[in-house]
Enzyme design. Sequence first.
Site, PDB file in Angstrom:
ATOM      1  N   LYS A 176      32.689  44.440  30.872  1.00 30.65           N
ATOM      2  CA  LYS A 176      32.942  43.174  31.544  1.00 30.65           C
ATOM      3  C   LYS A 176      34.301  43.272  32.228  1.00 30.65           C
ATOM      4  O   LYS A 176      35.146  44.087  31.840  1.00 30.65           O
ATOM      5  CB  LYS A 176      32.928  42.009  30.567  1.00 30.65           C
ATOM      6  CG  LYS A 176      34.012  41.982  29.514  1.00 30.65           C
ATOM      7  CD  LYS A 176      35.366  41.473  29.906  1.00 30.65           C
ATOM      8  CE  LYS A 176      35.319  40.163  30.612  1.00 30.65           C
ATOM      9  NZ  LYS A 176      36.724  39.709  30.916  1.00 30.65           N
ATOM     10  N   THR A 187      40.208  40.111  31.051  1.00 28.07           N
ATOM     11  CA  THR A 187      40.372  41.444  30.535  1.00 28.07           C
ATOM     12  C   THR A 187      39.227  42.328  30.948  1.00 28.07           C
ATOM     13  O   THR A 187      38.168  41.867  31.289  1.00 28.07           O
ATOM     14  CB  THR A 187      40.387  41.318  28.998  1.00 28.07           C
ATOM     15  OG1 THR A 187      41.567  40.656  28.644  1.00 28.07           O
ATOM     16  CG2 THR A 187      40.302  42.641  28.317  1.00 28.07           C
ATOM     17  N   GLU A 273      36.674  39.122  41.351  1.00 31.34           N
ATOM     18  CA  GLU A 273      36.783  37.708  41.677  1.00 31.34           C
ATOM     19  C   GLU A 273      37.070  37.449  43.153  1.00 31.34           C
ATOM     20  O   GLU A 273      38.083  37.883  43.673  1.00 31.34           O
ATOM     21  CB  GLU A 273      37.905  37.083  40.838  1.00 31.34           C
ATOM     22  CG  GLU A 273      37.524  36.960  39.384  1.00 31.34           C
ATOM     23  CD  GLU A 273      38.689  36.563  38.506  1.00 31.34           C
ATOM     24  OE1 GLU A 273      39.810  36.504  39.018  1.00 31.34           O
ATOM     25  OE2 GLU A 273      38.459  36.316  37.317  1.00 31.34           O
ATOM     26  N   ASN A 395      41.541  31.334  40.240  1.00 34.76           N
ATOM     27  CA  ASN A 395      42.664  31.586  39.347  1.00 34.76           C
ATOM     28  C   ASN A 395      43.760  30.533  39.339  1.00 34.76           C
ATOM     29  O   ASN A 395      44.740  30.661  38.621  1.00 34.76           O
ATOM     30  CB  ASN A 395      43.287  32.944  39.687  1.00 34.76           C
ATOM     31  CG  ASN A 395      42.386  34.090  39.260  1.00 34.76           C
ATOM     32  OD1 ASN A 395      42.075  34.222  38.088  1.00 34.76           O
ATOM     33  ND2 ASN A 395      41.939  34.887  40.212  1.00 34.76           N
TER      34      ASN A 395
END
Lengths: 399, 399
Positions: A176, A187, A273, A395
Amino acid sequence: VSVTAAAGFEAAGIACGIKPDGAPDLALVTTADCRPVTAAAVFTTNLATAAPVQISREHLRDGRAAAVILNSGNANAGTGEHGRRDARRMCELTAQELGCPPEDVLVCSTGLIGVPLPMDPIEAGIPKLASSLGSDESAGRAAADAILTTDTKRKEVVDLVELGDGRVARVGGMAKGAAMLSPSMATMLAVLTTELAIPSPVLQSMLVDAVDFSFNRLTIDGCTSTNDTVLVLASGDAGTEPITGGSSEYDEAARAIRNVCWFLAQEMAADAEGKTKIANIVVRGARTREEAATAARAVANSQLVQCSLNGADPYWGRVLSELGASGAFFDPEKVEIAYGDVVVCRDGVAVGHDTDALASIMNGPAVMITCDLNAGNGDAGITTTDLSHAYIDENRRTS
Amino acid sequence: VSVTAAAGFEAAGIACGIKPDGAPDLALVTTADCRPVTAAAVFTTNLATAAPVQISREHLRDGRAAAVILNSGNANAGTGEHGRRDARRMCELTAQELGCPPEDVLVCSTGLIGVPLPMDPIEAGIPKLASSLGSDESAGRAAADAILTTDTKRKEVVDLVELGDGRVARVGGMAKGAAMLSPSMATMLAVLTTELAIPSPVLQSMLVDAVDFSFNRLTIDGCTSTNDTVLVLASGDAGTEPITGGSSEYDEAARAIRNVCWFLAQEMAADAEGKTKIANIVVRGARTREEAATAARAVANSQLVQCSLNGADPYWGRVLSELGASGAFFDPEKVEIAYGDVVVCRDGVAVGHDTDALASIMNGPAVMITCDLNAGNGDAGITTTDLSHAYIDENRRTS
């Protein structure tokens, strides 16, 4: 195509209630009979390591492990002694269910930093998780789902090792995250399994090489997480002899572990992202391989280069400027820069080129930027993405 | 309130046609009688230095200069030998008009990298520029306007030095750019003038200290330009004795030069591309001042911390993670982190705090983040901004 592909491993994944939205958040990978097998790990270089990293490091001192318990939705980082107690408790609960010593259980967490782990849903979840263990593909898939955070796609893979006698052994993996050792929101975690028999120091050497070749060549934002962990367990259930360094079996197994890490790293880049574009930055002709890597990383981590990629703008001046600021030594008037196969800068100055071909490269989903420093034989490459509005939106608020 | 505030200096600024939109793009600062005076400079540490940096460094070897010619709209960087010829030609044309040797002229450029300087408008512009020289405030203002690129505001300042006999001497300055040694779109340029008499090596020492205290404590995106330049010229027209090291006059003059640089740096931060918020990152209690600076810079340059600032989100976990990844050495479980005066993390873990007070700090225009590592006596601070959609929009296309 996951951690259960290799003989001798089982997995499970459930939603235990750590994530408020009810998504899967607790995963388990274990040897089929819960016996300890050889294991190896690469952990984050961050000084502020999360509690699960500290406990896993402790439990892996003997080079052996029987199981890995993982949760998403909370990183159990910035949680001090209390966090270490919680991480140990996760290992104990898992060991109780599996009937093995707690020291044979490794633990990984990913999610928000600085928030105590909600132990009630975890305490209730672990027995449920253990009872849903399976060795089929769907069990591996459930585990791979339960470790995701801001990922949009499950990441799993299997590679084959030819055994010479016509048989094959498998190396499976799940992961992941948006990037390793430069991760985004949270992470990067990866768990690999193989049915080969590989002594722990040999396995460690293979894993370090594989991580260097894969996850360490990926950077999204230059940020290194408190929790990054790559683990590999080798069950030996293929029934082959233990692999020793320098053998042809070593090369084959190392290649498969590298391939699995490489594939998972590419999946992370593809799922980074907010990205609209992947970029491979290749620096050639540096004085050393280290300087090439330093220069490539400087270009890849540049907010300005990432903005240009977002705008599909072949503004090589920024690439030259980042090379010059990187600390690598070279003559700026010998540099050549190309986007794809279109050379835009030679001997440090602009050169005429096919602007239509260049525009089509810049507007594609993946751009290769090659910088030849003409200062030596050091080469290195690194993968990054563009910087987009969506990255900021993802974020700017954690809640 | 600009470079013409100090006695013995003239300035001018015009639009010569480098910028397609007709904005001012050519500036000149000169001693009133075109005689060489002592001068000092700090240039970019980027290896790929722009042509004007190379030529100015050459012309400043004797520690003296009579004039500075500056253009915006084109960086004359990534232009090789041709670029050096163009930069030399700018000095020659200026020297012709002023009646001084070309070696007494310094040159600065800022704008796009990799595009040859358009010499026709510059050749036609320099005589026009020289004929519009003046020593009043409006002449200084015209010069300060002509060096701007993506800046939204003119940046100029003057500070006073008390001479003991009741008289005062002036230090004036103008600047452009979003940050020094970590500039955004283009470059950071600053020109300071003073009527004090300061020998060149003494002036150089004052300037290095002042830059370290000001521009070097500012980072917007961690990118270091090819063109960054800070210059100071000292006319001696105050009629005072030359200042020597260790004297009280030295301290006074150094303080004024530091103040001027500090003010201009703050103006740059306030005008940084796309920013909605300024953040001052202070690291205390590091083992050394260097480690404090390294840690503060890591936090300031973090895309994730900058995103949190954009969202007014006090996510201290990212601050802790960047401190841990910075290379500074400390015990993560002794760290204290505060936003303004609200401590959110003590001994490395979350602590209860006034959430209303915190929200009001986070939503303000300037946030102070203080990190106490409790590892020694090293302190350092650095100024940065948030990362916004507007920053990406400003930088994704150059045309």
